[in-house]
Design an enzyme around this catalytic site. Structure first.
Site, PDB file in Angstrom:
ATOM      1  NE  ARG A 191     -12.400  12.509  -5.985  1.00 39.43           N
ATOM      2  CZ  ARG A 191     -13.152  12.046  -4.970  1.00 39.43           C
ATOM      3  NH1 ARG A 191     -14.422  11.729  -5.164  1.00 39.43           N
ATOM      4  NH2 ARG A 191     -12.631  11.897  -3.778  1.00 39.43           N
ATOM      5  CE  LYS A 192     -13.919   5.379 -10.938  1.00 38.49           C
ATOM      6  NZ  LYS A 192     -14.995   4.444 -11.301  1.00 38.49           N
ATOM      7  CG  ASP A 245      -1.844   1.123   1.351  1.00 37.74           C
ATOM      8  OD1 ASP A 245      -2.346   1.598   0.307  1.00 37.74           O
ATOM      9  OD2 ASP A 245      -2.099   1.583   2.477  1.00 37.74           O
TER      10      ASP A 245
END
Ligand SMILES: CCCCCCCCCC(=O)SCCNC(=O)CCNC(=O)[C@H](O)C(C)(C)COP(=O)(O)OP(=O)(O)OC[C@H]1O[C@@H](n2cnc3c(N)ncnc32)[C@H](O)[C@@H]1OP(=O)(O)O
Length: 143
Positions: A107-108, A62
């Site tokens: 926005r992705k 992440d």
């Protein structure tokens, strides 16, 4: 490769220099936007005996993907994260974490990452990030 200037909080569990309990990861970036981090994970992050905890593995992926966004000047938060735990990740061995930004749709932002040891992929991940404003990101820092 050059050091990535990412502007993350100093107490970030993944990369914050001021967080003595954290992972304190350092990231490099290539001209093509590939993120690379070489690190040894200390024993306090143990899960199975001798190996890195699965939650920490997810964090490593992440964190690296988040840096791939930063390399594109995108500030984004993780919305969906998938982890493929292929082999256990040993503690105290120099592993290589790589990540790249794949594509953006509004926005992705879609990214992928891998953890390798001696060229073998031990874990890989994909994530969807949603771009947010810096104001949104910092909205809880005054509490
Ligand atoms: C200075 C640098 C600092 C950098 C910080 C980096 C942090 C490191 C990375 C992290 O670990 S962040 C911490 C973990 N993540 C979170 O705590 C985020 C918690 N979630 C939220 O706060 C909100 O969900 C978020 C702000 C991310 C997004 O909320 P929004 O209400 O703005 O967006 P929304 O949930 O509507 O989703 C946006 C789009 O994604 C779509 N979407 C959501 N889940 C999806 C999914 N699973 N697959 C495909 N699309 C999906 C959703 O349909 C929508 O599509 P459209 O825009 O087309 O309508």
């Amino acid at each position: 490769m050059r050091p990535l200037a990412h502007g993350a909080a100093h107490h970030c569990f993944g990369c914050g220099k001021a967080n003595r309990s954290g992972l304190r990861l350092n990231f490099l970036v290539s001209d093509e936007g590939l993120i690379v981090c070489r690190t040894k994970i200390p024993a306090r992050f143990e899960g199975p005996p001798g190996y890195v905890h699965g939650g920490v593995i997810a964090t490593l992926l992440d964190e690296a993907m988040s840096k791939a966004n930063r390399a594109c000047n995108v500030i984004a938060m993780t919305r969906h994260l998938e982890v493929d735990y292929r082999r256990p990740v040993p503690l105290r061995s120099t592993i290589e974490i790589t990540a790249r930004h794949l594509k953006a749709e509004g926005r992705k932002h879609f990214c992928e990452a891998e953890i390798r040891l001696h060229g073998e992929t031990l874990a890989s991940g994909k994530a969807l990030f949603i771009a947010v404003t810096k104001q949104f990101l910092l909205s809880r820092t005054k509490d």
